[in-house]
Scaffold this active site. Sequence first.
Site, PDB file in Angstrom:
ATOM      1  N   SER A 249     -95.086  77.581  58.879  1.00  0.00           N
ATOM      2  CA  SER A 249     -93.668  77.399  58.579  1.00  0.00           C
ATOM      3  C   SER A 249     -92.906  78.713  58.732  1.00  0.00           C
ATOM      4  O   SER A 249     -93.374  79.757  58.267  1.00  0.00           O
ATOM      5  CB  SER A 249     -93.512  76.870  57.156  1.00  0.00           C
ATOM      6  OG  SER A 249     -94.211  75.660  57.026  1.00  0.00           O
ATOM      7  N   CYS A 251     -92.399  80.503  61.352  1.00  0.00           N
ATOM      8  CA  CYS A 251     -93.062  81.484  62.220  1.00  0.00           C
ATOM      9  C   CYS A 251     -92.739  81.269  63.692  1.00  0.00           C
ATOM     10  O   CYS A 251     -93.480  81.747  64.569  1.00  0.00           O
ATOM     11  CB  CYS A 251     -94.564  81.466  61.992  1.00  0.00           C
ATOM     12  SG  CYS A 251     -95.031  82.111  60.368  1.00  0.00           S
TER      13      CYS A 251
HETATM   14  P1  GTP Z   1     -90.487  75.594  60.181  1.00  0.00           P
HETATM   15  O1  GTP Z   1     -89.294  74.780  60.500  1.00  0.00           O
HETATM   16  O2  GTP Z   1     -90.482  76.115  58.771  1.00  0.00           O
HETATM   17  O3  GTP Z   1     -91.783  74.906  60.479  1.00  0.00           O
HETATM   18  O4  GTP Z   1     -90.366  76.973  61.019  1.00  0.00           O
HETATM   19  P2  GTP Z   1     -90.537  77.347  62.575  1.00  0.00           P
HETATM   20  O5  GTP Z   1     -91.971  77.613  62.866  1.00  0.00           O
HETATM   21  O6  GTP Z   1     -89.846  76.338  63.430  1.00  0.00           O
HETATM   22  O7  GTP Z   1     -89.799  78.760  62.672  1.00  0.00           O
HETATM   23  P3  GTP Z   1     -88.431  79.182  63.404  1.00  0.00           P
HETATM   24  O8  GTP Z   1     -88.488  79.005  64.884  1.00  0.00           O
HETATM   25  O9  GTP Z   1     -87.306  78.524  62.702  1.00  0.00           O
HETATM   26  O10 GTP Z   1     -88.415  80.743  63.113  1.00  0.00           O
HETATM   27  C1  GTP Z   1     -88.460  81.268  61.812  1.00  0.00           C
HETATM   28  C2  GTP Z   1     -87.996  82.699  61.785  1.00  0.00           C
HETATM   29  O11 GTP Z   1     -88.785  83.486  62.681  1.00  0.00           O
HETATM   30  C3  GTP Z   1     -86.544  82.840  62.233  1.00  0.00           C
HETATM   31  O12 GTP Z   1     -85.881  83.752  61.381  1.00  0.00           O
HETATM   32  C4  GTP Z   1     -86.665  83.408  63.634  1.00  0.00           C
HETATM   33  O13 GTP Z   1     -85.551  84.188  63.988  1.00  0.00           O
HETATM   34  C5  GTP Z   1     -87.964  84.210  63.592  1.00  0.00           C
HETATM   35  N1  GTP Z   1     -88.628  84.230  64.923  1.00  0.00           N
HETATM   36  C6  GTP Z   1     -88.854  83.169  65.743  1.00  0.00           C
HETATM   37  N2  GTP Z   1     -89.428  83.546  66.917  1.00  0.00           N
HETATM   38  C7  GTP Z   1     -89.587  84.885  66.845  1.00  0.00           C
HETATM   39  C8  GTP Z   1     -90.136  85.874  67.740  1.00  0.00           C
HETATM   40  O14 GTP Z   1     -90.592  85.585  68.859  1.00  0.00           O
HETATM   41  N3  GTP Z   1     -90.148  87.166  67.307  1.00  0.00           N
HETATM   42  C9  GTP Z   1     -89.647  87.517  66.077  1.00  0.00           C
HETATM   43  N4  GTP Z   1     -89.694  88.801  65.726  1.00  0.00           N
HETATM   44  N5  GTP Z   1     -89.111  86.622  65.199  1.00  0.00           N
HETATM   45  C10 GTP Z   1     -89.090  85.327  65.575  1.00  0.00           C
HETATM   46  C1  SPV Z   2     -91.815  73.650  57.044  1.00  0.00           C
HETATM   47  O1  SPV Z   2     -91.764  74.169  55.914  1.00  0.00           O
HETATM   48  O2  SPV Z   2     -92.826  73.762  57.785  1.00  0.00           O
HETATM   49  C2  SPV Z   2     -90.657  72.898  57.557  1.00  0.00           C
HETATM   50  C3  SPV Z   2     -89.591  72.551  56.628  1.00  0.00           C
HETATM   51  O3  SPV Z   2     -90.647  72.512  58.716  1.00  0.00           O
HETATM   52  S1  SPV Z   2     -90.044  71.251  55.578  1.00  0.00           S
HETATM   53  O4  SPV Z   2     -89.420  70.023  56.071  1.00  0.00           O
HETATM   54  O5  SPV Z   2     -89.539  71.545  54.258  1.00  0.00           O
HETATM   55  O6  SPV Z   2     -91.471  71.084  55.575  1.00  0.00           O
HETATM   56 MN    MN Z   3     -92.628  73.059  59.776  1.00  0.00          MN
END
Ligand code: GTP
Ligand code: SPV
Ligand code: MN
Length: 593
Positions: A249, A251
């Site tokens: 999550s 990441c």
């Molecule tokens: P969930 O919805 O919680 O499952 O998260 P996710 O895995 O979809 O993460 P998301 O793409 O929303 O990124 C989460 C955070 O990581 C954000 O603040 C992004 O800006 C940061 N981030 C994403 N990709 C990168 C990357 O390649 N490098 C860095 N440094 N930060 C990143």
């Molecule tokens: C996560 O936490 O991995 C998300 C947001 O994608 S939630 O729907 O709260 O699980």
């Molecule tokens: Mn997620």
Amino acid sequence: MSSTLEALNRWVDDVARLTRPDTIHWCDGSDAENRMLTDRMLERGDLLPLNPQTHPGCHLHRSHPSDVARVEHLTLVCTREREDAGPNNHWMAPDEAHAKIDALFDGCMQGRTLYVVPYCMGPIDSPLSRCGVEITDSPYVVANMRLMTRMGAAALARIEREGRFVKGLHSTGDLDPERRFIMHFPEELTIKSIGSGYGGNALLGKKCHALRIASWQAREEGWLAEHMLIVGIENPQGERHYVAAAFPSACGKTNLAMLIPPEGYRRDGWKVWTIGDDICWMTPGADGRLWAINPEAGFFGVAPGTSKSTNPNALASIQRDTIFTNVAVTADGQPWWEGLPGQPATDWQGRPYDPANGPAAHPNSRFTVSARQAPSWSPEAEAAQGVPISAIVFGGRRPSLIPLVFEAHDWAHGVLIGAAMGSETTAAATGAVGVLRRDSMAMKPFCGYNYGDYFAHWLSFDRPGAQLPKIFHVNWFRKGADGRFLWPGYGDNLRVLEWILGRCTGRSEASDTPIGYVPRPGDLNLEGLDLSRSALAELLEVDVAGWLPEIEAIGEYLASFGARTPPRLEAERRRILEALAAAAPRPARAAAG
Ligand code: GTP
Ligand code: SPV
Ligand code: MN
């Protein structure tokens, strides 16, 4: 209204008798219904208007300050046998769990409306899709489910036809964290959640159904339900390959799923297509390949950090018809978070912004939007048979040791790499942030059964006739001595994906190391990128002395699942340990024994 399915009517009646709502509303998913619900929420203050000129159809929801993330310590898997839930889950015996949570549901909907929300996870006509019904007393949950799933009349028709559906009961209760539980009964295809209105705790189609319950069903039925994005990469020759990637999550899944190619790549004709940003259901096809669907229909994305420079596709998606949760607001009523230009006037709790109170937007503030609004949305996301997966990628936040990218030697090695994944914790769940923990396949909070059995299930896909994807590990979050990220990330991650797909098609070279195939500096396309030679060397280094204790720690971790851990994983681990020891300078050799 009611349905033609007796079992469904009976369940709704039983729940109504327990929770005692004032009225019952069966959701059809129509625009008229959504307008009615929106008006009701605006009246009650559940939704606040945002600037209708800059953000038409957008609203803000502020959740209770104690209810802003998933609560893993209150999330239970309730199987008859404790061992079936495994040490990776909190467990309670089903009888005890039902009694405990039903007491909290007793009379909890008095004065409220009970909404019956039929939904389909996956394209409505796909054999890979699965349906559920969520009962909730939260109109905010209904509005989110409408964006995140195929919700309403078409889903109900499929449920009536199939007669089988996952039962999810949800109430916000009194939002008291002391009376909050998210319980799963995989043997009964049932979820019960009370005391939270937040995302993963309350939108039961998402993590509760599509991962915890679905992973259980997937094991029984021979498929995989994973915490993975699905992205299509089209090269200048017009060939399209699909990659599924599991990152924990917050990441980077949403970001990778929507990435915009670096300038030179765009000029050459590379394109990126979004299929999904959080969940992937994969099934072996008749051709032996793994075919994947995104069970969701929307994005519940992390707001902070989303900007024109990091994720322009996401930013473009959320200019209209979006629900924002726990973001800040500018003086002229626009949603705001850290990473956007401009200034916040009020913070996520509605207070005048004061830096002394911390970030203006909650670090886990989110947007909910229909996936169709993403400029990168692929028509293939609606394909009933799904898309074929060429590569599976694991990754996490690892400030040190783990290289930018490496490739597993084979499927079993890849399963070990996934099982051994570690990452620093984030704001997506309550608790400390930035603590390194093991998070196998990014499923620690979401695997609905014993991790040992789960690893064995993964290994079982390697069988005669299988045409399995290659498995990789990436790390966008490696830091230098100055504490800054060594790799630019975001759009530039396509450079790594190009190498990955080149490994699948035989176009990329690599060096064979004890931990897997690693690109040499010249194997990556870094044209137009300002990256120092020393940073690149650090990103691609295999630090043998550092890996030895890591592999030891992985051994202890795998052993924690006891007899359920497949011996094959331990054999893989020993193989790597021995290869590392052979590569190590003299004194370290003794350690491998
Ligand atoms: P969930 O919805 O919680 O499952 O998260 P996710 O895995 O979809 O993460 P998301 O793409 O929303 O990124 C989460 C955070 O990581 C954000 O603040 C992004 O800006 C940061 N981030 C994403 N990709 C990168 C990357 O390649 N490098 C860095 N440094 N930060 C990143
Ligand atoms: C996560 O936490 O991995 C998300 C947001 O994608 S939630 O729907 O709260 O699980
Ligand atoms: Mn997620």
